[in-house]
Design a protein around this motif. Structure first.
Motif, PDB file in Angstrom:
ATOM      1  N   GLY A 289       0.830  -1.201   0.000  1.00  0.00           N
ATOM      2  CA  GLY A 289       0.000   0.000   0.000  1.00  0.00           C
ATOM      3  C   GLY A 289       0.865   1.251   0.000  1.00  0.00           C
ATOM      4  O   GLY A 289       1.763   1.409  -0.822  1.00  0.00           O
ATOM      5  N   SER A 290       0.621   2.135   0.962  1.00  0.00           N
ATOM      6  CA  SER A 290       1.375   3.388   1.034  1.00  0.00           C
ATOM      7  C   SER A 290       2.598   3.290   1.944  1.00  0.00           C
ATOM      8  O   SER A 290       3.287   4.288   2.153  1.00  0.00           O
ATOM      9  CB  SER A 290       0.468   4.511   1.539  1.00  0.00           C
ATOM     10  N   TYR A 291       2.872   2.088   2.490  1.00  0.00           N
ATOM     11  CA  TYR A 291       3.945   1.952   3.484  1.00  0.00           C
ATOM     12  C   TYR A 291       5.255   1.511   2.843  1.00  0.00           C
ATOM     13  O   TYR A 291       5.799   0.442   3.144  1.00  0.00           O
ATOM     14  CB  TYR A 291       3.509   0.997   4.600  1.00  0.00           C
ATOM     15  N   ALA A 292       5.758   2.348   1.970  1.00  0.00           N
ATOM     16  CA  ALA A 292       7.069   2.097   1.371  1.00  0.00           C
ATOM     17  C   ALA A 292       8.159   2.426   2.378  1.00  0.00           C
ATOM     18  O   ALA A 292       7.968   3.232   3.296  1.00  0.00           O
ATOM     19  CB  ALA A 292       7.245   2.949   0.120  1.00  0.00           C
ATOM     20  N   THR A 293       9.302   1.784   2.209  1.00  0.00           N
ATOM     21  CA  THR A 293      10.468   2.061   3.052  1.00  0.00           C
ATOM     22  C   THR A 293      11.626   2.490   2.150  1.00  0.00           C
ATOM     23  O   THR A 293      11.743   2.006   1.019  1.00  0.00           O
ATOM     24  CB  THR A 293      10.884   0.818   3.856  1.00  0.00           C
ATOM     25  N   PRO A 294      12.483   3.390   2.600  1.00  0.00           N
ATOM     26  CA  PRO A 294      13.589   3.850   1.739  1.00  0.00           C
ATOM     27  C   PRO A 294      14.495   2.718   1.276  1.00  0.00           C
ATOM     28  O   PRO A 294      14.908   2.689   0.120  1.00  0.00           O
ATOM     29  CB  PRO A 294      14.327   4.849   2.632  1.00  0.00           C
ATOM     30  N   ALA A 295      14.844   1.809   2.187  1.00  0.00           N
ATOM     31  CA  ALA A 295      15.661   0.663   1.805  1.00  0.00           C
ATOM     32  C   ALA A 295      14.719  -0.484   1.419  1.00  0.00           C
ATOM     33  O   ALA A 295      13.721  -0.715   2.101  1.00  0.00           O
ATOM     34  CB  ALA A 295      16.554   0.229   2.962  1.00  0.00           C
ATOM     35  N   TRP A 297      14.924   0.500  -1.870  1.00  0.00           N
ATOM     36  CA  TRP A 297      14.677   1.261  -3.104  1.00  0.00           C
ATOM     37  C   TRP A 297      15.770   2.302  -3.347  1.00  0.00           C
ATOM     38  O   TRP A 297      15.996   2.707  -4.488  1.00  0.00           O
ATOM     39  CB  TRP A 297      13.297   1.915  -3.045  1.00  0.00           C
ATOM     40  N   SER A 298      16.430   2.733  -2.287  1.00  0.00           N
ATOM     41  CA  SER A 298      17.493   3.729  -2.438  1.00  0.00           C
ATOM     42  C   SER A 298      18.811   3.135  -2.907  1.00  0.00           C
ATOM     43  O   SER A 298      19.737   3.887  -3.229  1.00  0.00           O
ATOM     44  CB  SER A 298      17.727   4.435  -1.101  1.00  0.00           C
ATOM     45  N   ASP A 303      17.050   7.861  -5.747  1.00  0.00           N
ATOM     46  CA  ASP A 303      15.905   8.502  -5.122  1.00  0.00           C
ATOM     47  C   ASP A 303      14.902   7.388  -4.808  1.00  0.00           C
ATOM     48  O   ASP A 303      14.316   6.798  -5.717  1.00  0.00           O
ATOM     49  CB  ASP A 303      15.293   9.517  -6.094  1.00  0.00           C
ATOM     50  N   PRO A 304      14.703   7.055  -3.536  1.00  0.00           N
ATOM     51  CA  PRO A 304      13.872   5.891  -3.220  1.00  0.00           C
ATOM     52  C   PRO A 304      12.414   6.064  -3.620  1.00  0.00           C
ATOM     53  O   PRO A 304      11.756   5.092  -3.992  1.00  0.00           O
ATOM     54  CB  PRO A 304      14.023   5.750  -1.705  1.00  0.00           C
ATOM     55  N   TYR A 305      11.919   7.291  -3.561  1.00  0.00           N
ATOM     56  CA  TYR A 305      10.526   7.513  -3.914  1.00  0.00           C
ATOM     57  C   TYR A 305      10.309   7.244  -5.402  1.00  0.00           C
ATOM     58  O   TYR A 305       9.378   6.525  -5.790  1.00  0.00           O
ATOM     59  CB  TYR A 305      10.114   8.942  -3.575  1.00  0.00           C
ATOM     60  N   ARG A 309       8.044   4.171  -6.892  1.00  0.00           N
ATOM     61  CA  ARG A 309       6.883   4.452  -7.747  1.00  0.00           C
ATOM     62  C   ARG A 309       7.049   3.822  -9.128  1.00  0.00           C
ATOM     63  O   ARG A 309       6.082   3.263  -9.686  1.00  0.00           O
ATOM     64  CB  ARG A 309       6.696   5.969  -7.876  1.00  0.00           C
ATOM     65  N   THR A 310       8.242   3.897  -9.673  1.00  0.00           N
ATOM     66  CA  THR A 310       8.471   3.301 -10.995  1.00  0.00           C
ATOM     67  C   THR A 310       8.258   1.804 -10.958  1.00  0.00           C
ATOM     68  O   THR A 310       7.592   1.224 -11.832  1.00  0.00           O
ATOM     69  CB  THR A 310       9.902   3.624 -11.480  1.00  0.00           C
TER      70      THR A 310
END
Length: 319
Positions: A289-295, A297-298, A303-305, A309-310
């Motif tokens: 859902g909306s609970y992404a974590t930086p690691a 993805w960073s 850019d983790p966001y 999203r991609t």
């Protein structure tokens, strides 16, 4: 052995942006409310929250580490400690707040160590003060320090989720210039931890975490491309076996109530996306859902966001 350099900021050049977009509290609404009260100096709400957490050690560790990151946490926790000097909860929050500030250069590491030991003395059975020391020494200490503190945590709670993640991140940095090595010690440790844990333990995901942490290190040294999908790191035979085992565990044992489950979901979704398993990644993105974590993805310095999203939009577009 001298300590290694600190790992790349969990969020590289995009750290300030990430801080606005990612909430370490994840879906813990009680924690979010208590943190807001602490910011206004109402530490009684935090006292009630930590008292209710009791000996749910993974949840206690999660809540204390998140509260400690609140900019005013140390000041208000010290007020609480003055009012209740024998409170283990006040002491452990002070300790973690000092650790957080020490890692940001605002307190001395020795002050953080002293605060954690004082908190440990008030609650000998609690692994959370030792978790604070492990967080500190994972970045500043020797390998011997890390091993010793991990043993202290495990002596109190063998399946401590956050502690295992910290050790995997540190072990992944061994022999940074060795390149791809399926026998690297980080994989051995993660497999051992997953095998010795109970069947329903989320430590089953740890081999996936090890794979991502090793990629972080290899990409930072130039041994892997900076684009994890292009690296091929997740498509070898051994990697596919690890990802399949972890995904199968999730299908059978997913714990909706574990406080750090979204950390595992993000690592697993990242792995499935990099592996090219779009449908499986999509199922995981639905759960995140909306609970992404930086690691992760960073990793290595993205850019983790944007990366999240991609990946999410690509995976969801495949189903």
């Amino acid at each position: 052995m001298p300590p290694p350099p600190p790992p790349p900021p969990a969020f590289g050049r995009a750290r300030k942006r990430a801080d606005r977009l990612f909430d370490a509290a994840l879906d813990d609404t009680e924690l979010i409310a208590a943190r807001a009260s602490l910011a206004r100096g109402r530490w009684a709400t935090v006292r009630a929250l930590l008292a209710a957490t009791r000996d749910d050690w993974d949840r206690r560790g999660h809540r204390v580490t998140v509260l400690a990151q609140e900019p005013t946490a140390l000041a208000w926790a010290r007020d609480w400690q003055l009012a209740e000097p024998e409170s283990p909860c006040a002491a452990v929050l002070v300790a973690h707040a000092v650790v957080h500030r020490a890692l940001n250069g605002k307190e001395s590491p020795d002050a953080a160590r002293e605060a954690c030991r004082a908190a440990a003395a008030l609650a000998p059975e609690d692994p959370t003060p030792w978790l604070g020391l492990l967080i500190l020494e994972r970045s500043l200490g020797t390998e011997e320090d890390v091993v010793r503190l991990f043993d202290e945590v495990r002596a109190r709670y063998p399946d401590h989720h956050h502690a295992h993640h910290l050790v995997v991140a540190r072990l992944a940095e061994r022999r940074a210039d060795a390149g791809q090595d399926p026998l690297h010690e980080v994989y051995d440790f993660a497999n051992w931890a997953a095998e010795q844990a109970p069947a329903d333990s989320p430590l089953a995901i740890l081999p996936v975490v090890a794979h991502a942490e090793r990629y972080r290190v290899l990409a930072a040294t130039g041994s892997e491309p900076p684009d994890p999908v292009a690296s091929g790191h997740w498509v070898g035979r051994r990697a596919r076996q690890v990802m399949k085992a972890a995904f199968d565990w999730w299908l059978e044992w997913e714990h909706d109530d574990h406080p750090r489950r979204h950390v595992d979901l993000n690592f697993l979704a990242h792995a499935k996306y990099c592996e090219g398993r779009g449908a499986e990644a999509a199922a995981l993105f639905h759960r995140i859902g909306s609970y992404a974590t930086p690691a992760p993805w960073s990793y290595p310095d993205r850019d983790p966001y944007t990366a999240f999203r991609t990946a999410r939009d690509t995976a969801l577009g495949t189903v």
